[in-house]
Design an enzyme around this catalytic site. Sequence first.
Site, mmCIF file in Angstrom:
data_model
loop_
_atom_site.group_PDB
_atom_site.id
_atom_site.type_symbol
_atom_site.label_atom_id
_atom_site.label_comp_id
_atom_site.label_asym_id
_atom_site.label_seq_id
_atom_site.Cartn_x
_atom_site.Cartn_y
_atom_site.Cartn_z
ATOM 1 N N HIS A 135 1.140 -1.156 -0.216
ATOM 2 C CA HIS A 135 0.192 -0.042 -0.112
ATOM 3 C C HIS A 135 0.683 1.590 -0.207
ATOM 4 C CE1 HIS A 135 0.624 -0.400 4.762
ATOM 5 N NE2 HIS A 135 0.427 1.240 4.611
ATOM 6 N N ASP A 165 0.141 -7.394 1.605
ATOM 7 C CA ASP A 165 0.233 -6.247 1.431
ATOM 8 C C ASP A 165 1.893 -6.173 1.428
ATOM 9 O OD1 ASP A 165 0.358 -2.994 1.379
ATOM 10 O OD2 ASP A 165 -0.040 -3.547 3.715
ATOM 11 N N SER A 250 4.757 2.770 7.812
ATOM 12 C CA SER A 250 4.461 1.877 7.000
ATOM 13 C C SER A 250 5.539 1.377 6.428
ATOM 14 C CB SER A 250 3.074 1.627 6.306
ATOM 15 O OG SER A 250 1.815 1.643 6.803
#
Length: 506
Positions: A135, A165, A250
């Site tokens: 992402h 992911d 992230s």
Amino acid sequence: MTPNGPTGRKTAIVGIALTSIGLAAAGVMLRPASGARPAPLFVSEPSRALTAQAVRPASELSNAFIAVSEAVTSAVVRIEAEHSGGAARNASWFSRSLPEFFEAQSQDSASTLPDISGGTGFIVTSNGYILTNYHVIEGADRITVSLADKRTFIAQVIGADPSTDVAVIRIDADNLPAVALGDSDASRVGEWVLAIGNPGFDDASTLDFTVTSGIISAKGRPLDVLHREDTNYEIEDFIQTDAVINPGNSGGPLVDIKGRVIGINTAIATTTGYNQGYGFAIPMNLAQRVMRDLIAHGYVRRALLRVSIRAITPEDADVYKLPRITGVLVEHYEEGSPAHAAGLNRSDVIIAVDGTAIESVGQLQRLIAVHQPGETVTLSTIRFGEPRTVRVRLAEEPSAPLPRNGPPAPVRSGLGLEVADLDVKLARDLGYDLTSGAIVSKVLPGSAAQRKDVREGDMVVSINQQPVATAREARRLLQGVASGRIVSLLFREPGGTTYITNIRVP
């Protein structure tokens, strides 16, 4: 529940407020009596200091944190993903102040600007392979990687897997510092971990590295955050930690006390956009398996049992005569599937894979996913109270690779600034004591110039040490600089103050 990262795509943007506090604000007010000398603020009391022996355990843990941080941060990178067709251009200060001037400008620039998102990644090989979240780079037209030594590179997407992911990108560099990868299956609830991110903004001088500590709070957490239209094989078996993970982290590493990466920081559970003590990471054993396939094939060769499963409830445990409430229930199987061919039936309960007890659906999916198609696994099952053992040769998911892409073409050209000639009216409006020169008339949001804080209304004095007297001269000098080169600009503000900005041409 949102994958975290300041992307405007996957999570809410978190604002940062700077606060300061003085003695008075803290409720400390020292006033000497009239004529008396002020009392000292602090009095040293050596006898109150703790001995080294008393604080040795804490000191050793602190030293371990320091050693891990120093060993790992050099391999943690900042990632900026640029998406074309972003938000419509906002009206600039210059155009609001001088609409008639704005209307006279050329109309050859794009009507939309790129949308820039950011996250973290970490180097896994010395020749430039980097792991991050899918992402973080999803849909990007251009990916820029900034290293700890402040070098920047345009990255190539090697492969990406929406189901887990996980994404692998690569930069063209050698002799890079790389992390050590650990065994996430061996990690235990309660052990210390560090979450490391590189969310940096602008020129990476702000919030370039963050290191937070905590423990593993739980394992095998399903979050329901990866459901996508393009896949039916999402695997959610996250490591939960109370180490602070905030937007921008992230794709960063979750590291054990020995400096080994055991997870990829991915998501936070939050109602505010800030960390609230619930951070989640993709287990490293799964990420490594995905990474190997992405590097070798550009996509993941996914092993499957080809059965539909769900978690066991207390009622299920009674019906199927289970010794305890654990395992997953087989609800459906495809005709001719490997599991059915091996003897697995509807209403069987899978309680272990290769001797590892199964507690959740995500755990079973992960344990199958670390295998290659064609490999054989041993399933321990219970059929209405009767223990059974089934050996299943795993099938392969029919999937097409996401396209690999080399370094994409920039979505804009130049530095992202426009210039105009200063005249008497503009000089009066802007407060200049001059009546000629080249003025910055527009700075495009998200451009290289905007990231270096070039401001509209400032005068261009020189470009690469060559004096500039007109907008035409400024345009000529800027157009002569090749992509990847650095432009050195000297600016003058209306009050007479000058500043230098060095910008690399995208």
